[in-house]
Design a protein around this motif. Structure first.
Motif, mmCIF file in Angstrom:
data_model
loop_
_atom_site.group_PDB
_atom_site.id
_atom_site.type_symbol
_atom_site.label_atom_id
_atom_site.label_comp_id
_atom_site.label_asym_id
_atom_site.label_seq_id
_atom_site.Cartn_x
_atom_site.Cartn_y
_atom_site.Cartn_z
ATOM 1 N N ASN A 122 55.674 23.273 49.211
ATOM 2 C CA ASN A 122 54.571 23.231 49.482
ATOM 3 C C ASN A 122 53.941 23.318 47.593
ATOM 4 O OD1 ASN A 122 54.471 23.374 51.988
ATOM 5 N ND2 ASN A 122 53.560 25.473 52.135
ATOM 6 N N ILE A 123 53.144 22.540 47.469
ATOM 7 C CA ILE A 123 52.552 22.662 45.864
ATOM 8 C C ILE A 123 51.098 23.089 46.195
ATOM 9 C CG2 ILE A 123 51.958 21.394 43.989
ATOM 10 C CD1 ILE A 123 54.755 19.630 44.463
ATOM 11 N N HIS A 124 50.738 24.114 45.343
ATOM 12 C CA HIS A 124 49.451 24.711 45.342
ATOM 13 C C HIS A 124 48.953 24.749 43.803
ATOM 14 C CE1 HIS A 124 52.094 28.298 44.750
ATOM 15 N NE2 HIS A 124 50.976 28.734 43.924
ATOM 16 N N ALA A 125 47.842 24.847 43.915
ATOM 17 C CA ALA A 125 46.913 25.260 42.687
ATOM 18 C C ALA A 125 45.714 26.239 43.097
ATOM 19 C CB ALA A 125 46.625 23.947 41.839
ATOM 20 N N GLY A 126 45.237 27.020 42.045
ATOM 21 C CA GLY A 126 43.933 27.723 42.370
ATOM 22 C C GLY A 126 43.433 28.469 41.428
ATOM 23 N N LEU A 127 42.894 29.647 41.705
ATOM 24 C CA LEU A 127 42.129 30.540 40.704
ATOM 25 C C LEU A 127 42.842 31.959 40.740
ATOM 26 C CD1 LEU A 127 39.953 31.369 38.652
ATOM 27 C CD2 LEU A 127 38.569 31.472 40.646
ATOM 28 N N MET A 128 42.986 32.802 39.821
ATOM 29 C CA MET A 128 43.432 34.105 39.647
ATOM 30 C C MET A 128 42.205 34.796 39.159
ATOM 31 S SD MET A 128 44.579 36.921 37.702
ATOM 32 C CE MET A 128 45.196 36.225 36.081
ATOM 33 N N LEU A 129 41.838 35.994 39.678
ATOM 34 C CA LEU A 129 41.039 37.081 39.018
ATOM 35 C C LEU A 129 41.762 38.402 39.191
ATOM 36 C CD1 LEU A 129 37.746 35.971 40.698
ATOM 37 C CD2 LEU A 129 38.541 35.410 38.652
ATOM 38 N N GLY A 130 41.541 39.068 38.023
ATOM 39 C CA GLY A 130 42.418 40.469 37.910
ATOM 40 C C GLY A 130 41.767 41.477 37.111
ATOM 41 N N TYR A 131 42.337 42.497 37.442
ATOM 42 C CA TYR A 131 41.785 43.633 36.578
ATOM 43 C C TYR A 131 42.980 44.738 36.227
ATOM 44 C CZ TYR A 131 39.213 47.885 35.349
ATOM 45 O OH TYR A 131 38.726 48.966 34.698
ATOM 46 N N SER A 132 42.902 44.882 35.016
ATOM 47 C CA SER A 132 43.916 45.855 34.494
ATOM 48 C C SER A 132 43.376 47.198 34.316
ATOM 49 C CB SER A 132 44.686 45.313 33.215
ATOM 50 O OG SER A 132 45.362 46.438 32.415
ATOM 51 N N PHE A 133 44.060 48.522 34.275
ATOM 52 C CA PHE A 133 43.516 49.685 33.920
ATOM 53 C C PHE A 133 43.176 49.871 32.417
ATOM 54 C CE2 PHE A 133 43.939 49.774 38.703
ATOM 55 C CZ PHE A 133 42.657 50.419 38.685
ATOM 56 N N TYR A 134 43.858 49.074 31.535
ATOM 57 C CA TYR A 134 43.259 48.994 30.298
ATOM 58 C C TYR A 134 41.828 48.713 30.216
ATOM 59 C CZ TYR A 134 47.686 49.139 27.679
ATOM 60 O OH TYR A 134 48.691 49.597 26.891
ATOM 61 N N GLU A 135 41.233 48.194 31.529
ATOM 62 C CA GLU A 135 39.750 48.120 31.505
ATOM 63 C C GLU A 135 39.639 46.765 30.897
ATOM 64 O OE1 GLU A 135 36.725 50.934 31.314
ATOM 65 O OE2 GLU A 135 38.141 52.544 31.985
ATOM 66 N N ASP A 136 40.417 45.808 31.135
ATOM 67 C CA ASP A 136 40.126 44.264 30.664
ATOM 68 C C ASP A 136 40.266 43.417 32.167
ATOM 69 O OD1 ASP A 136 43.097 44.568 30.944
ATOM 70 O OD2 ASP A 136 43.317 42.700 30.044
ATOM 71 N N ILE A 137 39.386 42.524 31.967
ATOM 72 C CA ILE A 137 39.246 41.493 33.063
ATOM 73 C C ILE A 137 40.272 40.333 32.835
ATOM 74 C CG2 ILE A 137 38.044 39.951 34.444
ATOM 75 C CD1 ILE A 137 35.632 42.087 34.245
ATOM 76 N N ARG A 138 40.918 39.789 33.877
ATOM 77 C CA ARG A 138 41.656 38.561 33.341
ATOM 78 C C ARG A 138 41.406 37.612 34.444
ATOM 79 N NH1 ARG A 138 47.658 41.086 33.666
ATOM 80 N NH2 ARG A 138 46.662 42.405 32.177
ATOM 81 N N PHE A 139 41.757 36.509 34.075
ATOM 82 C CA PHE A 139 41.543 35.305 35.096
ATOM 83 C C PHE A 139 42.433 34.063 34.533
ATOM 84 C CE2 PHE A 139 38.603 34.309 31.593
ATOM 85 C CZ PHE A 139 38.623 32.963 31.230
ATOM 86 N N GLY A 140 42.687 33.241 35.512
ATOM 87 C CA GLY A 140 43.743 32.311 35.308
ATOM 88 C C GLY A 140 43.958 31.254 36.206
ATOM 89 N N LEU A 141 44.569 29.995 36.136
ATOM 90 C CA LEU A 141 44.741 28.994 36.992
ATOM 91 C C LEU A 141 46.213 28.840 37.195
ATOM 92 C CD1 LEU A 141 42.227 26.627 34.742
ATOM 93 C CD2 LEU A 141 41.708 28.006 36.804
ATOM 94 N N PRO A 142 46.542 29.490 38.412
ATOM 95 C CA PRO A 142 48.069 29.456 38.940
ATOM 96 C C PRO A 142 48.360 28.115 39.417
ATOM 97 C CG PRO A 142 46.889 30.654 40.310
ATOM 98 C CD PRO A 142 45.861 30.018 39.259
ATOM 99 N N ILE A 143 49.543 27.359 39.022
ATOM 100 C CA ILE A 143 50.072 26.246 39.626
ATOM 101 C C ILE A 143 51.280 26.268 40.034
ATOM 102 C CG2 ILE A 143 50.578 23.675 39.134
ATOM 103 C CD1 ILE A 143 48.319 23.727 36.744
ATOM 104 N N GLY A 144 51.736 26.173 41.320
ATOM 105 C CA GLY A 144 53.151 26.343 41.533
ATOM 106 C C GLY A 144 53.629 25.801 42.782
#
Length: 144
Positions: free
Chosen positions: A81-103
């Motif tokens: 399967n080939i997928h793509a999407g959106l990642m939303l994350g949080y680190s306890f360094y108190e930073d918000i992260r986001f990304g575009l995974p392709i896999g």
């Protein structure tokens, strides 16, 4: 800190209600650089699937991270399967992260398609910097 914990709890609860509806959940172990991750998600054979990943680093005092992945399978076959999407994350360094995974999830065992090998690349942004993360891992679909 309290907002992050509350957000994580709400995200987890909504995730599990979605997983029950999909009929299967999957678990995975992934590695990319110095950061390992464990994940639990909805059926990766569905057209749309989600996953929560938690950091699992062997570095002492490494900050805990949580990431939510929302993916869509664009190409599906018996073998991959080939997928793509959106990642939303949080680190306890108190930073918000986001990304575009392709896999790609490669399913190498003909008689056991619940097992998959994940290869993923993700341009992402956190700590004020863009970067590229590559991950490799294994995942397994469990039936209800």
């Amino acid at each position: 800190m309290k907002k992050a914990l509350l957000s994580s709890l709400l995200l987890t609860l909504s995730f599990f209600s979605f997983a029950q509806e999909s009929g299967k959940i999957h678990a995975g172990i992934y590695h990319g650089g110095i950061i390992g991750q464990v994940g639990i998600g909805t059926n990766f054979e569905k057209k749309n699937f989600g996953e929560l990943r938690f950091s699992a680093s062997d570095i002492v005092n490494y900050p805990f991270n949580i990431e939510g992945y929302f993916n869509r399978n664009y190409i599906q076959s018996d073998w991959y399967n080939i997928h793509a999407g959106l990642m939303l994350g949080y680190s306890f360094y108190e930073d918000i992260r986001f990304g575009l995974p392709i896999g790609m999830t490669f399913k190498p065992i003909k008689e056991h398609r619940q097992f998959g090998i994940l290869l993923e690349a993700m341009p992402n942004y956190f700590l004020g910097n863009p970067n590229l993360r590559a991950s490799i891992g294994i995942r397994y679909n469990f039936s209800n």
